[in-house]
Design a protein around this motif. Structure first.
Motif, PDB file in Angstrom:
ATOM      1  N   ILE A 135     -15.654 -81.037  20.783  1.00 17.16           N
ATOM      2  CA  ILE A 135     -15.102 -81.250  22.103  1.00 17.16           C
ATOM      3  C   ILE A 135     -15.837 -80.585  23.316  1.00 17.16           C
ATOM      4  O   ILE A 135     -16.491 -81.113  24.149  1.00 17.16           O
ATOM      5  CB  ILE A 135     -13.410 -80.960  22.445  1.00 17.16           C
ATOM      6  N   LYS A 136     -16.193 -79.249  23.031  1.00 21.90           N
ATOM      7  CA  LYS A 136     -16.820 -78.340  23.735  1.00 21.90           C
ATOM      8  C   LYS A 136     -18.582 -78.851  23.731  1.00 21.90           C
ATOM      9  O   LYS A 136     -18.954 -78.815  24.873  1.00 21.90           O
ATOM     10  CB  LYS A 136     -16.920 -76.861  23.458  1.00 21.90           C
ATOM     11  N   SER A 137     -18.744 -79.384  22.562  1.00 20.43           N
ATOM     12  CA  SER A 137     -20.196 -79.760  22.565  1.00 20.43           C
ATOM     13  C   SER A 137     -20.462 -80.806  23.285  1.00 20.43           C
ATOM     14  O   SER A 137     -21.484 -81.203  23.693  1.00 20.43           O
ATOM     15  CB  SER A 137     -20.747 -79.959  21.088  1.00 20.43           C
ATOM     16  N   GLN A 138     -19.415 -81.763  23.778  1.00 15.22           N
ATOM     17  CA  GLN A 138     -19.708 -82.801  24.777  1.00 15.22           C
ATOM     18  C   GLN A 138     -19.547 -82.699  26.085  1.00 15.22           C
ATOM     19  O   GLN A 138     -20.001 -83.381  27.015  1.00 15.22           O
ATOM     20  CB  GLN A 138     -18.571 -83.763  24.255  1.00 15.22           C
ATOM     21  N   TRP A 139     -19.191 -81.429  26.751  1.00 22.82           N
ATOM     22  CA  TRP A 139     -19.083 -81.079  27.897  1.00 22.82           C
ATOM     23  C   TRP A 139     -20.571 -80.885  28.614  1.00 22.82           C
ATOM     24  O   TRP A 139     -21.749 -80.474  27.708  1.00 22.82           O
ATOM     25  CB  TRP A 139     -18.340 -80.032  28.262  1.00 22.82           C
ATOM     26  N   PRO A 140     -20.692 -81.276  29.768  1.00 23.95           N
ATOM     27  CA  PRO A 140     -22.176 -80.824  30.442  1.00 23.95           C
ATOM     28  C   PRO A 140     -22.485 -79.209  30.448  1.00 23.95           C
ATOM     29  O   PRO A 140     -21.420 -78.487  30.293  1.00 23.95           O
ATOM     30  CB  PRO A 140     -22.040 -81.297  31.962  1.00 23.95           C
ATOM     31  N   ALA A 141     -23.771 -78.863  30.397  1.00 22.87           N
ATOM     32  CA  ALA A 141     -23.980 -77.407  30.402  1.00 22.87           C
ATOM     33  C   ALA A 141     -23.270 -76.607  31.326  1.00 22.87           C
ATOM     34  O   ALA A 141     -22.546 -75.530  30.903  1.00 22.87           O
ATOM     35  CB  ALA A 141     -25.511 -77.486  30.601  1.00 22.87           C
ATOM     36  N   GLU A 142     -22.757 -77.008  32.617  1.00 26.36           N
ATOM     37  CA  GLU A 142     -22.335 -76.212  33.598  1.00 26.36           C
ATOM     38  C   GLU A 142     -20.709 -76.165  33.428  1.00 26.36           C
ATOM     39  O   GLU A 142     -20.320 -75.157  33.796  1.00 26.36           O
ATOM     40  CB  GLU A 142     -22.463 -76.824  34.962  1.00 26.36           C
ATOM     41  N   VAL A 143     -20.130 -77.229  32.621  1.00 26.42           N
ATOM     42  CA  VAL A 143     -18.795 -77.053  32.343  1.00 26.42           C
ATOM     43  C   VAL A 143     -18.477 -76.094  31.021  1.00 26.42           C
ATOM     44  O   VAL A 143     -17.806 -75.058  30.884  1.00 26.42           O
ATOM     45  CB  VAL A 143     -18.055 -78.094  32.067  1.00 26.42           C
ATOM     46  N   ARG A 144     -19.607 -76.136  30.018  1.00 26.09           N
ATOM     47  CA  ARG A 144     -19.686 -75.385  29.074  1.00 26.09           C
ATOM     48  C   ARG A 144     -19.810 -73.671  29.576  1.00 26.09           C
ATOM     49  O   ARG A 144     -19.004 -72.760  29.142  1.00 26.09           O
ATOM     50  CB  ARG A 144     -20.599 -75.799  27.881  1.00 26.09           C
ATOM     51  N   ALA A 145     -20.497 -73.595  30.457  1.00 19.32           N
ATOM     52  CA  ALA A 145     -20.841 -72.288  30.911  1.00 19.32           C
ATOM     53  C   ALA A 145     -19.448 -71.673  31.775  1.00 19.32           C
ATOM     54  O   ALA A 145     -19.070 -70.434  31.640  1.00 19.32           O
ATOM     55  CB  ALA A 145     -21.882 -72.130  32.122  1.00 19.32           C
ATOM     56  N   MET A 146     -18.771 -72.719  32.577  1.00 17.70           N
ATOM     57  CA  MET A 146     -17.379 -72.290  33.142  1.00 17.70           C
ATOM     58  C   MET A 146     -16.458 -72.091  32.018  1.00 17.70           C
ATOM     59  O   MET A 146     -15.791 -70.889  32.240  1.00 17.70           O
ATOM     60  CB  MET A 146     -17.222 -73.253  34.075  1.00 17.70           C
ATOM     61  N   HIS A 147     -16.323 -72.551  30.961  1.00 17.21           N
ATOM     62  CA  HIS A 147     -15.577 -72.202  29.991  1.00 17.21           C
ATOM     63  C   HIS A 147     -15.775 -71.037  29.087  1.00 17.21           C
ATOM     64  O   HIS A 147     -14.869 -70.205  28.682  1.00 17.21           O
ATOM     65  CB  HIS A 147     -15.631 -73.642  28.625  1.00 17.21           C
ATOM     66  N   ASP A 148     -17.219 -70.608  28.983  1.00 19.85           N
ATOM     67  CA  ASP A 148     -17.583 -69.321  28.509  1.00 19.85           C
ATOM     68  C   ASP A 148     -17.106 -68.099  29.579  1.00 19.85           C
ATOM     69  O   ASP A 148     -16.702 -67.246  28.944  1.00 19.85           O
ATOM     70  CB  ASP A 148     -19.060 -69.132  28.399  1.00 19.85           C
ATOM     71  N   GLN A 149     -16.983 -68.471  30.669  1.00 21.99           N
ATOM     72  CA  GLN A 149     -16.351 -67.374  31.540  1.00 21.99           C
ATOM     73  C   GLN A 149     -14.898 -67.393  31.325  1.00 21.99           C
ATOM     74  O   GLN A 149     -14.446 -66.244  31.585  1.00 21.99           O
ATOM     75  CB  GLN A 149     -16.843 -67.788  33.126  1.00 21.99           C
ATOM     76  N   VAL A 150     -14.259 -68.617  31.146  1.00 17.23           N
ATOM     77  CA  VAL A 150     -13.009 -68.354  31.044  1.00 17.23           C
ATOM     78  C   VAL A 150     -12.683 -67.416  29.627  1.00 17.23           C
ATOM     79  O   VAL A 150     -11.761 -66.675  29.574  1.00 17.23           O
ATOM     80  CB  VAL A 150     -12.310 -69.865  30.836  1.00 17.23           C
ATOM     81  N   ASN A 151     -13.273 -67.571  28.543  1.00 18.36           N
ATOM     82  CA  ASN A 151     -13.335 -67.020  27.520  1.00 18.36           C
ATOM     83  C   ASN A 151     -13.616 -65.403  27.597  1.00 18.36           C
ATOM     84  O   ASN A 151     -12.860 -64.558  27.505  1.00 18.36           O
ATOM     85  CB  ASN A 151     -14.180 -67.433  26.515  1.00 18.36           C
ATOM     86  N   ALA A 152     -14.524 -65.113  28.551  1.00 18.16           N
ATOM     87  CA  ALA A 152     -15.207 -63.797  28.952  1.00 18.16           C
ATOM     88  C   ALA A 152     -13.701 -62.935  29.574  1.00 18.16           C
ATOM     89  O   ALA A 152     -13.318 -61.951  29.592  1.00 18.16           O
ATOM     90  CB  ALA A 152     -16.166 -63.584  29.916  1.00 18.16           C
ATOM     91  N   ARG A 153     -12.972 -63.942  30.554  1.00 22.63           N
ATOM     92  CA  ARG A 153     -11.859 -62.999  31.258  1.00 22.63           C
ATOM     93  C   ARG A 153     -10.681 -63.104  30.359  1.00 22.63           C
ATOM     94  O   ARG A 153     -10.299 -62.151  30.493  1.00 22.63           O
ATOM     95  CB  ARG A 153     -11.687 -64.116  32.482  1.00 22.63           C
ATOM     96  N   ALA A 154     -10.698 -63.919  29.703  1.00 23.45           N
ATOM     97  CA  ALA A 154      -9.576 -63.715  28.535  1.00 23.45           C
ATOM     98  C   ALA A 154      -9.518 -62.433  27.646  1.00 23.45           C
ATOM     99  O   ALA A 154      -8.811 -61.856  27.501  1.00 23.45           O
ATOM    100  CB  ALA A 154      -9.258 -65.072  27.697  1.00 23.45           C
ATOM    101  N   GLN A 155     -10.875 -62.588  27.260  1.00 25.28           N
ATOM    102  CA  GLN A 155     -11.267 -61.329  26.413  1.00 25.28           C
ATOM    103  C   GLN A 155     -11.173 -59.760  27.032  1.00 25.28           C
ATOM    104  O   GLN A 155     -10.625 -58.946  26.439  1.00 25.28           O
ATOM    105  CB  GLN A 155     -12.643 -61.447  25.710  1.00 25.28           C
ATOM    106  N   ALA A 156     -11.489 -60.057  28.309  1.00 26.34           N
ATOM    107  CA  ALA A 156     -11.346 -58.540  29.218  1.00 26.34           C
ATOM    108  C   ALA A 156     -10.009 -57.960  29.371  1.00 26.34           C
ATOM    109  O   ALA A 156      -9.784 -56.918  29.273  1.00 26.34           O
ATOM    110  CB  ALA A 156     -12.072 -58.853  30.724  1.00 26.34           C
ATOM    111  N   VAL A 157      -9.002 -59.211  29.180  1.00 25.54           N
ATOM    112  CA  VAL A 157      -7.621 -58.726  29.497  1.00 25.54           C
ATOM    113  C   VAL A 157      -6.955 -58.460  28.140  1.00 25.54           C
ATOM    114  O   VAL A 157      -5.821 -57.670  28.273  1.00 25.54           O
ATOM    115  CB  VAL A 157      -6.535 -59.775  30.170  1.00 25.54           C
ATOM    116  N   ARG A 158      -7.447 -58.859  27.173  1.00 29.24           N
ATOM    117  CA  ARG A 158      -6.959 -58.435  25.617  1.00 29.24           C
ATOM    118  C   ARG A 158      -7.012 -57.149  25.432  1.00 29.24           C
ATOM    119  O   ARG A 158      -7.345 -56.029  25.583  1.00 29.24           O
ATOM    120  CB  ARG A 158      -7.898 -59.198  24.846  1.00 29.24           C
TER     121      ARG A 158
END
Length: 158
Positions: A135-158
């Motif tokens: 599913i993620k591989s189907q997203w445009p590069a800018e959406v994948r980059a935003m999702h990577d930021q979502v993951n980074a924020r989630a990791q920062a609060v763990r």
């Protein structure tokens, strides 16, 4: 009508908080779980998606019509998993939990009804990761980059 919208907005906010809290407290796989650049994994994910997910979420990830409006039974139609949906707004761990355990259990909401089945016992963890990676591989590069930021924020609060 306003009261209904306020109640729905409150429920949506509560679900978001509950999902986030459950995600942080549980046994989620490590952040960065998805591997959208792994061609072998994403091809497997495409096949599993077509067999188990496309009937509701659409072969083109388009979701069901009017996916933001509850049906007569109170459940929401299947959302799109393309860039127009909200899938990319959630970190990998939460996507994994919702797929494996179902939305209600992932959020710790006893009695929450959803048309989305839990795939625990039907798909193994690697198949779930493969589907979500495809599913993620189907997203445009800018959406994948935003999702990577979502993951980074989630990791920062763990």
């Amino acid at each position: 009508m306003r009261a209904k919208l306020a109640a729905l907005g409150g429920l949506a906010g509560f679900l978001g908080l509950a999902l986030g809290a459950w995600m942080l407290a549980g046994d989620a796989p490590a952040s960065g779980l998805l591997r959208p650049d792994d061609a072998t994994l994403t091809e497997r994910g495409r096949q599993v998606y077509l067999a188990h997910c496309a009937a509701c979420h659409g072969a083109e990830l388009q979701g069901q019509p009017d996916w933001r409006t509850r049906g007569a039974d109170g459940s929401l139609p299947a959302p799109p998993h393309d860039a127009s949906g909200h899938t990319w707004h959630h970190p990998d761990e939460l996507l994994f939990r919702m797929t494996k355990y179902g939305v209600g259990q992932a959020a710790g909401l006893e009695g929450y009804e959803s048309a989305m089945p839990a795939y625990e016992g039907l798909l193994d963890d690697e198949e779930i990761v493969a589907v979500l990676s495809w599913i993620k591989s189907q997203w445009p590069a800018e959406v994948r980059a935003m999702h990577d930021q979502v993951n980074a924020r989630a990791q920062a609060v763990r």
